[in-house]
Design a protein around this motif. Structure first.
Motif, PDB file in Angstrom:
ATOM      1  N   ASN A  28       0.821  -1.208   0.000  1.00 56.21           N
ATOM      2  CA  ASN A  28       0.000   0.000   0.000  1.00 56.21           C
ATOM      3  C   ASN A  28       0.859   1.265   0.000  1.00 56.21           C
ATOM      4  N   HIS A  29       0.365   2.272  -0.665  1.00 55.38           N
ATOM      5  CA  HIS A  29       1.029   3.574  -0.751  1.00 55.38           C
ATOM      6  C   HIS A  29      -0.023   4.592  -1.164  1.00 55.38           C
ATOM      7  N   ARG A  30       0.187   5.840  -0.761  1.00 55.06           N
ATOM      8  CA  ARG A  30      -0.814   6.866  -1.071  1.00 55.06           C
ATOM      9  C   ARG A  30      -0.936   7.104  -2.569  1.00 55.06           C
ATOM     10  N   TYR A  31       0.195   7.035  -3.271  1.00 56.06           N
ATOM     11  CA  TYR A  31       0.206   7.240  -4.712  1.00 56.06           C
ATOM     12  C   TYR A  31       0.819   6.010  -5.385  1.00 56.06           C
ATOM     13  N   LEU A  32       1.106   6.111  -6.684  1.00 56.34           N
ATOM     14  CA  LEU A  32       1.793   5.040  -7.396  1.00 56.34           C
ATOM     15  C   LEU A  32       3.285   5.351  -7.416  1.00 56.34           C
ATOM     16  N   ASP A  33       4.064   4.478  -6.811  1.00 56.05           N
ATOM     17  CA  ASP A  33       5.517   4.648  -6.739  1.00 56.05           C
ATOM     18  C   ASP A  33       6.157   3.377  -7.288  1.00 56.05           C
ATOM     19  N   VAL A  34       6.785   3.484  -8.454  1.00 55.92           N
ATOM     20  CA  VAL A  34       7.344   2.314  -9.139  1.00 55.92           C
ATOM     21  C   VAL A  34       8.865   2.385  -9.127  1.00 55.92           C
ATOM     22  N   ARG A  35       9.471   1.289  -8.717  1.00 58.10           N
ATOM     23  CA  ARG A  35      10.924   1.172  -8.764  1.00 58.10           C
ATOM     24  C   ARG A  35      11.286  -0.103  -9.490  1.00 58.10           C
ATOM     25  N   ALA A  36      12.257  -0.005 -10.402  1.00 63.46           N
ATOM     26  CA  ALA A  36      12.647  -1.165 -11.209  1.00 63.46           C
ATOM     27  C   ALA A  36      14.145  -1.410 -11.087  1.00 63.46           C
ATOM     28  N   LYS A  37      14.498  -2.674 -11.039  1.00 62.42           N
ATOM     29  CA  LYS A  37      15.903  -3.075 -11.016  1.00 62.42           C
ATOM     30  C   LYS A  37      16.123  -4.102 -12.113  1.00 62.42           C
ATOM     31  N   LEU A  38      16.949  -3.759 -13.092  1.00 61.83           N
ATOM     32  CA  LEU A  38      17.196  -4.614 -14.244  1.00 61.83           C
ATOM     33  C   LEU A  38      18.687  -4.919 -14.360  1.00 61.83           C
ATOM     34  N   PRO A  39      19.036  -6.067 -14.947  1.00 65.51           N
ATOM     35  CA  PRO A  39      20.457  -6.354 -15.187  1.00 65.51           C
ATOM     36  C   PRO A  39      21.018  -5.392 -16.232  1.00 65.51           C
ATOM     37  N   ARG A  40      22.330  -5.279 -16.271  1.00 68.62           N
ATOM     38  CA  ARG A  40      22.967  -4.310 -17.147  1.00 68.62           C
ATOM     39  C   ARG A  40      22.599  -4.518 -18.611  1.00 68.62           C
ATOM     40  N   VAL A  41      22.441  -5.769 -19.011  1.00 66.30           N
ATOM     41  CA  VAL A  41      22.140  -6.051 -20.410  1.00 66.30           C
ATOM     42  C   VAL A  41      20.761  -5.517 -20.821  1.00 66.30           C
ATOM     43  N   LEU A  42      19.880  -5.297 -19.820  1.00 63.33           N
ATOM     44  CA  LEU A  42      18.528  -4.785 -20.101  1.00 63.33           C
ATOM     45  C   LEU A  42      18.359  -3.339 -19.639  1.00 63.33           C
ATOM     46  N   ALA A  43      19.445  -2.690 -19.262  1.00 58.70           N
ATOM     47  CA  ALA A  43      19.354  -1.356 -18.659  1.00 58.70           C
ATOM     48  C   ALA A  43      18.584  -0.380 -19.535  1.00 58.70           C
ATOM     49  N   ARG A  44      18.746  -0.487 -20.851  1.00 56.33           N
ATOM     50  CA  ARG A  44      18.079   0.470 -21.737  1.00 56.33           C
ATOM     51  C   ARG A  44      16.566   0.290 -21.764  1.00 56.33           C
ATOM     52  N   CYS A  45      16.073  -0.787 -21.186  1.00 62.13           N
ATOM     53  CA  CYS A  45      14.629  -1.064 -21.189  1.00 62.13           C
ATOM     54  C   CYS A  45      13.948  -0.670 -19.879  1.00 62.13           C
ATOM     55  N   GLU A  46      14.678  -0.042 -18.968  1.00 68.17           N
ATOM     56  CA  GLU A  46      14.104   0.264 -17.656  1.00 68.17           C
ATOM     57  C   GLU A  46      12.876   1.171 -17.777  1.00 68.17           C
ATOM     58  N   ALA A  47      12.985   2.234 -18.542  1.00 66.78           N
ATOM     59  CA  ALA A  47      11.853   3.159 -18.688  1.00 66.78           C
ATOM     60  C   ALA A  47      10.646   2.455 -19.295  1.00 66.78           C
ATOM     61  N   ARG A  48      10.897   1.526 -20.213  1.00 65.07           N
ATOM     62  CA  ARG A  48       9.805   0.790 -20.852  1.00 65.07           C
ATOM     63  C   ARG A  48       9.083  -0.105 -19.829  1.00 65.07           C
ATOM     64  N   ALA A  49       9.849  -0.760 -18.960  1.00 63.20           N
ATOM     65  CA  ALA A  49       9.255  -1.629 -17.944  1.00 63.20           C
ATOM     66  C   ALA A  49       8.458  -0.821 -16.926  1.00 63.20           C
ATOM     67  N   VAL A  50       9.002   0.320 -16.512  1.00 63.76           N
ATOM     68  CA  VAL A  50       8.303   1.184 -15.552  1.00 63.76           C
ATOM     69  C   VAL A  50       7.002   1.709 -16.158  1.00 63.76           C
ATOM     70  N   ALA A  51       7.051   2.096 -17.433  1.00 68.29           N
ATOM     71  CA  ALA A  51       5.848   2.611 -18.103  1.00 68.29           C
ATOM     72  C   ALA A  51       4.755   1.542 -18.170  1.00 68.29           C
ATOM     73  N   ALA A  52       5.145   0.284 -18.341  1.00 70.71           N
ATOM     74  CA  ALA A  52       4.159  -0.802 -18.390  1.00 70.71           C
ATOM     75  C   ALA A  52       3.428  -0.922 -17.053  1.00 70.71           C
ATOM     76  N   VAL A  53       4.165  -0.788 -15.966  1.00 70.49           N
ATOM     77  CA  VAL A  53       3.540  -0.848 -14.628  1.00 70.49           C
ATOM     78  C   VAL A  53       2.620   0.350 -14.424  1.00 70.49           C
ATOM     79  N   GLN A  54       3.084   1.529 -14.808  1.00 67.04           N
ATOM     80  CA  GLN A  54       2.287   2.754 -14.623  1.00 67.04           C
ATOM     81  C   GLN A  54       0.992   2.709 -15.426  1.00 67.04           C
ATOM     82  N   ALA A  55       1.028   2.053 -16.570  1.00 73.38           N
ATOM     83  CA  ALA A  55      -0.178   1.943 -17.394  1.00 73.38           C
ATOM     84  C   ALA A  55      -1.147   0.913 -16.830  1.00 73.38           C
ATOM     85  N   HIS A  56      -0.652   0.048 -15.950  1.00 73.49           N
ATOM     86  CA  HIS A  56      -1.463  -1.077 -15.475  1.00 73.49           C
ATOM     87  C   HIS A  56      -2.059  -0.843 -14.093  1.00 73.49           C
TER      88      HIS A  56
END
Length: 296
Positions: A28-56
């Motif tokens: 539980n949290h008052r707002y939506l707070d998303v944190r992502a941890k990805l391996p270095r090989v996927l680092a460029r996809c972090e924003a994409r993964a966070v956006a998927a959570v925010q849309a859901h």
């Protein structure tokens, strides 16, 4: 149906020879707070993964972790710069001859010299990587959703039982208030009759005025009516809740209003039993509030 903000989801996906695991946890949290941890090989996809959570999701503190599967091959590959290594070897020989030194440059020492070795990660095709990542994240979020919905169903059942008790207490308060008001009226009448016996005087108008004022001070009809209305509103909000209509904040605000009605009622309670009902009402509302804190 309401949804809890507590949940866990897991999925895996593969890109070429590399396998990954996705884990999504939310509390539980008052707002939506998303944190992502990805391996270095996927680092460029972090924003994409966070956006998927925010849309859901709408609310909650969400931690997403994407890691290499334990069975996956190591993503890094060792590369040797043979030209740089050769230059080190030639330099070592030249210095040994020039200064009459022993040439003790062994393989381990050579590999440790700057620029001789480096770790490289495999290049993953952009389109294939994004498709696999999107699919893995989507399945993990679906599993998270399923758990949040199950928790929400349990929450709804708990809240319904609590609201039944709140409504019952409102009825107890109303009934006891009627008894207390009548007792106060009778007490005032007895005092007036005693005064008439002692002095021979009776001011009917003054007696009537005191009875009205006393009844008004003890009247909790408006508070009880509003409390019952809030209970009905609470149930209606729970019934209309869904993925696109998070209701946690609305329920929290409504509980604040219910708390105000309880406080006002308590300020009018000059009767021990009435005060006991008010305390029980506040306790029940606090239990509801604790549950609502986890509603999306």
């Amino acid at each position: 149906m309401i949804r809890s903000m507590t949940g866990f989801g897991r999925a895996d996906f593969a890109v070429g020879e590399l396998a990954f695991e996705v884990e999504v946890r939310s509390v539980n949290h008052r707002y939506l707070d998303v944190r992502a941890k990805l391996p270095r090989v996927l680092a460029r996809c972090e924003a994409r993964a966070v956006a998927a959570v925010q849309a859901h999701l709408q609310r909650g503190k969400v931690d997403m972790t994407i890691s290499h599967a334990s069975s996956s091959a190591a993503p890094a590959r060792l590369e040797i710069d043979r030209e740089a290594a050769g230059q080190y070897v030639e330099a070592a020989r030249e210095l040994a001859l020039r200064f009459h030194l022993s040439n003790e440059l062994d393989v381990a020492t050579l590999l440790a010299l700057p620029g001789v070795t480096r770790l490289t990660e495999p290049e993953l095709a952009e389109d294939e990587l994004e498709r696999a990542l999107d699919d893995g994240v989507a399945r993990a979020l679906a599993a998270l959703d399923a758990m949040r919905e199950r928790e929400g169903t349990a929450l709804a059942s708990e809240l319904d039982g609590r609201l039944e008790r709140v409504a019952a207490l409102a009825g107890e308060l109303e009934s006891r208030s009627d008894v207390v008001r009548e007792a106060v009226r009778e007490r005032l009448r007895r005092r007036a009759r005693q005064l008439e016996q002692d002095t021979g005087l009776l001011d009917e108008a003054r007696l009537h005025q005191e009875i009205v004022l006393a009844a008004d001070r003890l009247d909790i009809t408006e508070e009880v009516v509003r409390l019952r209305s809030h209970v009905d509103q609470f149930r209606a909000i729970v019934a209309e809740a869904g993925r696109a209509t998070p209701v946690g904040r609305r329920l929290d605000f409504l509980l604040q209003e219910m708390g105000r009605e309880a406080n006002t009622t308590g300020s009018k309670a000059n009767d021990a039993e009435l005060a006991h009902f008010v305390v029980e009402l506040k306790t029940e509302l606090e239990r509801v509030r604790e549950q609502v804190q986890n509603v999306e």
